[in-house]
Scaffold this motif. Structure first.
Motif, mmCIF file in Angstrom:
data_model
loop_
_atom_site.group_PDB
_atom_site.id
_atom_site.type_symbol
_atom_site.label_atom_id
_atom_site.label_comp_id
_atom_site.label_asym_id
_atom_site.label_seq_id
_atom_site.Cartn_x
_atom_site.Cartn_y
_atom_site.Cartn_z
ATOM 1 N N LYS A 234 0.735 -1.252 0.155
ATOM 2 C CA LYS A 234 0.058 0.223 -0.161
ATOM 3 C C LYS A 234 0.660 1.213 0.091
ATOM 4 C CE LYS A 234 -3.561 -2.310 2.156
ATOM 5 N NZ LYS A 234 -4.777 -2.376 3.459
ATOM 6 N N GLY A 235 2.192 1.165 -0.220
ATOM 7 C CA GLY A 235 3.111 2.272 -0.399
ATOM 8 C C GLY A 235 4.549 1.854 0.059
ATOM 9 N N CYS A 236 5.182 2.795 0.012
ATOM 10 C CA CYS A 236 6.771 2.889 0.285
ATOM 11 C C CYS A 236 7.203 4.139 0.879
ATOM 12 C CB CYS A 236 7.407 2.415 -1.091
ATOM 13 S SG CYS A 236 7.565 4.134 -2.313
ATOM 14 N N ILE A 237 8.299 3.907 1.633
ATOM 15 C CA ILE A 237 9.031 5.198 1.964
ATOM 16 C C ILE A 237 10.625 4.752 1.863
ATOM 17 C CG2 ILE A 237 9.219 4.133 4.533
ATOM 18 C CD1 ILE A 237 9.139 7.263 5.425
ATOM 19 N N ILE A 238 11.269 5.810 1.308
ATOM 20 C CA ILE A 238 12.854 5.676 1.296
ATOM 21 C C ILE A 238 13.543 6.922 2.094
ATOM 22 C CG2 ILE A 238 14.566 5.773 -0.495
ATOM 23 C CD1 ILE A 238 12.543 5.010 -2.534
ATOM 24 N N LEU A 239 14.019 6.237 2.975
ATOM 25 C CA LEU A 239 14.839 7.321 3.862
ATOM 26 C C LEU A 239 16.291 7.349 3.359
ATOM 27 C CD1 LEU A 239 13.740 6.017 7.279
ATOM 28 C CD2 LEU A 239 12.835 7.838 5.968
ATOM 29 N N SER A 240 16.855 8.475 3.238
ATOM 30 C CA SER A 240 18.327 8.535 2.834
ATOM 31 C C SER A 240 18.745 9.510 3.766
ATOM 32 C CB SER A 240 18.230 9.303 1.501
ATOM 33 O OG SER A 240 19.804 9.434 1.243
ATOM 34 N N GLU A 241 19.710 8.900 4.635
ATOM 35 C CA GLU A 241 20.466 9.804 5.913
ATOM 36 C C GLU A 241 19.527 10.337 6.673
ATOM 37 O OE1 GLU A 241 23.698 9.845 6.925
ATOM 38 O OE2 GLU A 241 24.457 8.565 5.184
ATOM 39 N N GLY A 242 18.391 9.450 6.886
ATOM 40 C CA GLY A 242 17.404 9.987 7.899
ATOM 41 C C GLY A 242 16.234 10.974 7.513
ATOM 42 N N ARG A 243 16.454 11.472 6.180
ATOM 43 C CA ARG A 243 15.464 12.215 5.624
ATOM 44 C C ARG A 243 14.619 11.570 4.867
ATOM 45 N NH1 ARG A 243 19.225 17.228 3.634
ATOM 46 N NH2 ARG A 243 20.003 17.563 5.480
ATOM 47 N N ILE A 244 13.432 11.837 4.736
ATOM 48 C CA ILE A 244 12.455 11.229 3.805
ATOM 49 C C ILE A 244 12.709 11.606 2.344
ATOM 50 C CG2 ILE A 244 10.056 10.797 3.067
ATOM 51 C CD1 ILE A 244 9.338 11.271 6.061
ATOM 52 N N GLU A 245 13.137 10.742 1.580
ATOM 53 C CA GLU A 245 13.350 11.196 0.117
ATOM 54 C C GLU A 245 12.244 10.719 -0.817
ATOM 55 O OE1 GLU A 245 16.130 9.040 -3.373
ATOM 56 O OE2 GLU A 245 17.261 9.585 -1.601
ATOM 57 N N ARG A 246 11.421 9.833 -0.487
ATOM 58 C CA ARG A 246 10.329 9.420 -1.247
ATOM 59 C C ARG A 246 9.123 8.833 -0.280
ATOM 60 N NH1 ARG A 246 8.599 8.791 -6.410
ATOM 61 N NH2 ARG A 246 7.219 7.017 -7.118
ATOM 62 N N LEU A 247 7.893 9.298 -0.460
ATOM 63 C CA LEU A 247 6.820 8.661 0.348
ATOM 64 C C LEU A 247 5.596 8.588 -0.683
ATOM 65 C CD1 LEU A 247 5.587 7.947 3.187
ATOM 66 C CD2 LEU A 247 5.084 10.123 3.574
ATOM 67 N N VAL A 248 5.176 7.174 -0.714
ATOM 68 C CA VAL A 248 3.930 6.956 -1.676
ATOM 69 C C VAL A 248 3.081 6.213 -0.630
ATOM 70 C CG1 VAL A 248 3.058 5.928 -3.377
ATOM 71 C CG2 VAL A 248 5.351 6.874 -3.645
ATOM 72 N N ILE A 249 1.581 6.485 -0.583
ATOM 73 C CA ILE A 249 0.683 6.021 0.311
ATOM 74 C C ILE A 249 -0.679 5.818 -0.695
ATOM 75 C CG2 ILE A 249 -0.970 6.355 2.118
ATOM 76 C CD1 ILE A 249 1.211 8.232 3.469
ATOM 77 N N GLY A 250 -0.596 4.631 -1.064
ATOM 78 C CA GLY A 250 -1.622 4.415 -2.120
ATOM 79 C C GLY A 250 -1.331 4.916 -3.407
ATOM 80 N N ASP A 251 -2.082 5.617 -4.034
ATOM 81 C CA ASP A 251 -1.907 6.063 -5.377
ATOM 82 C C ASP A 251 -1.398 7.270 -5.241
ATOM 83 O OD1 ASP A 251 -2.900 3.812 -6.579
ATOM 84 O OD2 ASP A 251 -5.045 4.766 -6.709
ATOM 85 N N GLU A 252 -1.188 8.059 -4.066
ATOM 86 C CA GLU A 252 -0.451 9.318 -3.916
ATOM 87 C C GLU A 252 0.968 9.392 -3.498
ATOM 88 O OE1 GLU A 252 -1.372 13.443 -1.352
ATOM 89 O OE2 GLU A 252 -2.524 11.665 -1.029
ATOM 90 N N THR A 253 1.594 10.011 -4.355
ATOM 91 C CA THR A 253 2.979 10.299 -3.905
ATOM 92 C C THR A 253 3.149 11.745 -3.228
ATOM 93 O OG1 THR A 253 3.793 9.603 -6.176
ATOM 94 C CG2 THR A 253 5.406 11.001 -4.920
ATOM 95 N N VAL A 254 3.225 11.456 -1.757
ATOM 96 C CA VAL A 254 3.462 12.449 -0.739
ATOM 97 C C VAL A 254 4.604 13.386 -0.856
ATOM 98 C CG1 VAL A 254 3.091 12.950 1.434
ATOM 99 C CG2 VAL A 254 1.808 11.269 0.549
ATOM 100 N N ILE A 255 5.873 12.658 -1.047
ATOM 101 C CA ILE A 255 7.036 13.277 -1.222
ATOM 102 C C ILE A 255 7.845 12.497 -2.348
ATOM 103 C CG2 ILE A 255 9.117 13.878 -0.018
ATOM 104 C CD1 ILE A 255 7.832 13.750 2.808
ATOM 105 N N ASP A 256 8.375 13.356 -3.266
ATOM 106 C CA ASP A 256 9.144 12.815 -4.208
ATOM 107 C C ASP A 256 10.480 13.952 -4.594
ATOM 108 O OD1 ASP A 256 10.436 11.287 -6.053
ATOM 109 O OD2 ASP A 256 8.733 11.508 -7.594
#
Length: 166
Positions: free
Chosen positions: A84-106
């Motif tokens: 139902k989504g993904c999160i990518i953390l790079s050095e503790g910062r959110i690089e990408r956050l996808v929840i369902g069909d919505e890209t919240v952070i890219d």
């Protein structure tokens, strides 16, 4: 660095333990299904590369990779990908956050340092942890990370090291 007697290991215990600690904090405890630990590039006794396949208590499967062979080095990165989504953390910062069909952070995360060049490493987290330790000794605060929490990462790394030479 790089000795088994004085350091206990190489890339995984010296640099990788911080990522292992964060991964276990986020995803929960895990056991090692398979691992490979080897010295590929550096003239050291300990490993410069460690790779493991992990089984988490919550049923998830994950991989762990620690290396000092990657030039010019890369940010510590954790990727959690689910149905139902993904999160990518790079050095503790959110690089990408996808929840369902919505890209919240890219967004891109700036490179803040790597094991290849210790002179550009961000030390602010180390400073904050040391200040917290001083505050705890003075009775002004509780510890961010206590011995029990620290042992979780060490236990997993020892499981990875059990594959050394197999």
């Amino acid at each position: 660095r790089g000795t088994l007697k004085h350091d206990g290991g190489g890339a995984l215990i010296n640099q990788g333990i911080h990522g292992v600690d964060m991964l276990l904090y986020i995803a929960g405890d895990a056991k090692v299904r398979f691992a490979e630990v080897k010295t590929s590039f550096h003239n050291i006794e300990a490993e410069d590369t460690a790779v493991a396949m992990l089984d988490f208590e919550n049923g998830a499967t994950g991989t762990l990779h620690a290396s000092t062979c990657a030039y010019p080095g890369f940010n510590r990165r954790i990727e959690i990908i689910g149905t139902k989504g993904c999160i990518i953390l790079s050095e503790g910062r959110i690089e990408r956050l996808v929840i369902g069909d919505e890209t919240v952070i890219d967004g891109n995360v700036e490179k803040r340092g790597s094991s290849a060049d210790h002179t550009i490493m961000d030390t602010s987290w180390h400073a904050a942890q040391l200040q917290n330790f001083i505050n705890a000794i003075e009775g002004k605060a509780g510890l961010f990370v206590d011995g029990k929490e620290g042992r979780r990462a060490l236990k997993l790394i020892e499981e990875v090291y059990a594959y050394r030479g197999k």
